[in-house]
Design an enzyme around this catalytic site. Sequence first.
Site, PDB file in Angstrom:
ATOM      1  N   HIS A   1       0.867  -1.232  -0.461  1.00  0.00           N
ATOM      2  CA  HIS A   1      -0.260  -0.211   0.010  1.00  0.00           C
ATOM      3  C   HIS A   1       0.785   1.095  -0.124  1.00  0.00           C
ATOM      4  O   HIS A   1       2.316   0.891  -0.167  1.00  0.00           O
ATOM      5  CB  HIS A   1      -0.631   0.194   1.043  1.00  0.00           C
ATOM      6  CG  HIS A   1      -0.123   0.288   2.812  1.00  0.00           C
ATOM      7  ND1 HIS A   1       0.306  -1.251   3.351  1.00  0.00           N
ATOM      8  CD2 HIS A   1      -0.596   1.358   3.485  1.00  0.00           C
ATOM      9  CE1 HIS A   1       0.913  -0.715   3.626  1.00  0.00           C
ATOM     10  NE2 HIS A   1      -0.024   0.337   4.824  1.00  0.00           N
TER      11      HIS A   1
ATOM     12  N   HIS B   1       1.492   3.819   2.293  1.00  0.00           N
ATOM     13  CA  HIS B   1       1.750   4.578   3.051  1.00  0.00           C
ATOM     14  C   HIS B   1       3.456   4.306   3.082  1.00  0.00           C
ATOM     15  O   HIS B   1       3.937   3.437   2.480  1.00  0.00           O
ATOM     16  CB  HIS B   1       1.535   3.850   4.425  1.00  0.00           C
ATOM     17  CG  HIS B   1       0.081   4.418   4.999  1.00  0.00           C
ATOM     18  ND1 HIS B   1      -0.879   3.600   4.934  1.00  0.00           N
ATOM     19  CD2 HIS B   1      -1.018   5.213   4.008  1.00  0.00           C
ATOM     20  CE1 HIS B   1      -1.774   4.135   5.588  1.00  0.00           C
ATOM     21  NE2 HIS B   1      -2.242   5.278   4.638  1.00  0.00           N
TER      22      HIS B   1
ATOM     23  N   ASP C   1       5.881   4.570   4.967  1.00  0.00           N
ATOM     24  CA  ASP C   1       7.190   3.652   5.450  1.00  0.00           C
ATOM     25  C   ASP C   1       6.924   2.188   4.802  1.00  0.00           C
ATOM     26  O   ASP C   1       7.132   1.248   5.580  1.00  0.00           O
ATOM     27  CB  ASP C   1       6.265   2.941   6.871  1.00  0.00           C
ATOM     28  CG  ASP C   1       4.457   2.835   7.208  1.00  0.00           C
ATOM     29  OD1 ASP C   1       3.589   3.546   6.500  1.00  0.00           O
ATOM     30  OD2 ASP C   1       4.436   2.109   8.205  1.00  0.00           O
ATOM     31  N   HIS C   2       5.955   1.935   3.967  1.00  0.00           N
ATOM     32  CA  HIS C   2       5.931   0.651   3.281  1.00  0.00           C
ATOM     33  C   HIS C   2       6.597   1.424   1.578  1.00  0.00           C
ATOM     34  O   HIS C   2       6.933   0.289   1.491  1.00  0.00           O
ATOM     35  CB  HIS C   2       4.199   0.321   3.273  1.00  0.00           C
ATOM     36  CG  HIS C   2       3.939  -0.187   4.622  1.00  0.00           C
ATOM     37  ND1 HIS C   2       3.996  -1.611   4.769  1.00  0.00           N
ATOM     38  CD2 HIS C   2       3.764   0.348   5.322  1.00  0.00           C
ATOM     39  CE1 HIS C   2       4.110  -1.576   5.822  1.00  0.00           C
ATOM     40  NE2 HIS C   2       3.072  -0.732   6.350  1.00  0.00           N
TER      41      HIS C   2
ATOM     42  N   HIS D   1      -7.705  -1.068   4.681  1.00  0.00           N
ATOM     43  CA  HIS D   1      -6.712   0.200   5.385  1.00  0.00           C
ATOM     44  C   HIS D   1      -6.230   0.989   4.653  1.00  0.00           C
ATOM     45  O   HIS D   1      -6.141   2.646   5.320  1.00  0.00           O
ATOM     46  CB  HIS D   1      -5.056  -0.660   5.639  1.00  0.00           C
ATOM     47  CG  HIS D   1      -4.369   0.162   6.714  1.00  0.00           C
ATOM     48  ND1 HIS D   1      -4.362   0.213   7.904  1.00  0.00           N
ATOM     49  CD2 HIS D   1      -2.927   0.078   6.048  1.00  0.00           C
ATOM     50  CE1 HIS D   1      -2.975   0.755   8.173  1.00  0.00           C
ATOM     51  NE2 HIS D   1      -2.051   0.981   7.409  1.00  0.00           N
TER      52      HIS D   1
ATOM     53  N   ASP E   1      -0.240  -4.424   6.196  1.00  0.00           N
ATOM     54  CA  ASP E   1      -0.641  -3.529   7.233  1.00  0.00           C
ATOM     55  C   ASP E   1      -3.053  -4.174   7.092  1.00  0.00           C
ATOM     56  O   ASP E   1      -3.291  -3.546   7.889  1.00  0.00           O
ATOM     57  CB  ASP E   1      -0.977  -2.178   7.261  1.00  0.00           C
ATOM     58  CG  ASP E   1       0.306  -1.799   7.740  1.00  0.00           C
ATOM     59  OD1 ASP E   1       1.353  -2.109   7.644  1.00  0.00           O
ATOM     60  OD2 ASP E   1       0.281  -0.537   7.597  1.00  0.00           O
TER      61      ASP E   1
ATOM     62  N   HIS F   1       4.765  -5.188  10.064  1.00  0.00           N
ATOM     63  CA  HIS F   1       4.958  -4.565  11.526  1.00  0.00           C
ATOM     64  C   HIS F   1       5.636  -5.644  12.504  1.00  0.00           C
ATOM     65  O   HIS F   1       4.460  -6.389  12.204  1.00  0.00           O
ATOM     66  CB  HIS F   1       4.019  -3.647  12.286  1.00  0.00           C
ATOM     67  CG  HIS F   1       3.937  -1.940  10.656  1.00  0.00           C
ATOM     68  ND1 HIS F   1       4.912  -1.078  10.877  1.00  0.00           N
ATOM     69  CD2 HIS F   1       3.183  -2.016   9.722  1.00  0.00           C
ATOM     70  CE1 HIS F   1       4.562  -0.442  10.143  1.00  0.00           C
ATOM     71  NE2 HIS F   1       3.423  -0.685   9.572  1.00  0.00           N
TER      72      HIS F   1
END
Length: 349
Positions: free
Chosen positions: A141, A143, A145-146, A204, A227, A266
């Site tokens: 996805h 975001h 941090d990905h 998400h 996530d 995570h």
Amino acid sequence: MPLRPFTSIPIAPCCCGVRQTRWEVPPLRYTNCSVPALLFPPPWPRMALLSFLPHRLSQRLTALYFTVSSFSLQRRPRTTQTTAMASMTVTKIPALKDNFMYLVVCNATRQAAVVDPVEPARVLEVAREQGCKLNQLLTTHHHWDHAGGNEALCEQYRQHADWGQLTVYGGDDERIPGLTNRVGQDDTFAIGQLRVRCLATPCHTTSHVCYYVEGGDRGERAVFTGDTLFLAGCGRFFEGTPDQMYDALIGKLSALPDDTRVYCGHEYALQNLRFGHQVEPDNADTRALLERAQAADLEGRRALVPSTIGQEKRINVFMRVHQPAVQAYVGKGTPLETMQALRAAKDKF
């Protein structure tokens, strides 16, 4: 001067009847740092605030947040953990504060793909150590941090033509940097001789995708869930509904074989298991795994990943919304109502 706690103030509902909240934001609690905490509130209001900003700006602010929040961890040793199977090798690479990146290698061809490489330099280092040929990037996805490392990794491939082309897979979403191959439900491709099937799991984010990988004739399989599904938990419903998460967890992921290894985005094991134990205090599987997590150090908790689909069915309350005990905890009588109430309870846990 003492810092004010982060607080919320209810305001009148909007025209669609949704209760709104105005957030009172204190200064950031970092020594020698004057950046206002408007950029760094707790995760739920932070994501809510960023959703109102232009995507490029929100990505930059999110990148700054993760850089600052993981600063104290940057000098700690972050060892990789590898699962070697006959057909594939999966290397778990810690990133940022609690993220996981994954290098997936076809053992027969040494072709490789990386999942969510937010720290590209570290990914390239591990790929060189393993002597594999990395030419595929799988984004779960958008975001930061990905997907925040996508552009930098693509740039490395543009600068090194002898590495070949880097193909970037992801959901149909312009917010995913470097995307070359848009994928949806049941789309397939290969990593060497490994077969990959895409599972659309919006909730998400609207374009979230999980990647189900099978290899060889020994029934070896793994799913990379970003996530959507965590060990003993699930992601927040930032851009979706309880129905969508129910479909993702119960309709799609639960339907995979029980021995499918689950590689999540995570390391959230301890807090998820504590919540699960509160919901189902008589669940012996949850209690046993919680005891392991509590006794472990950070590396030990990371080693709890991968889970399996079968284990998640036994310990993950979000995959157990049909169970009377889980429904009773939130006072609901249907799985969908339970999914919604359970997520709300976890958000406050």
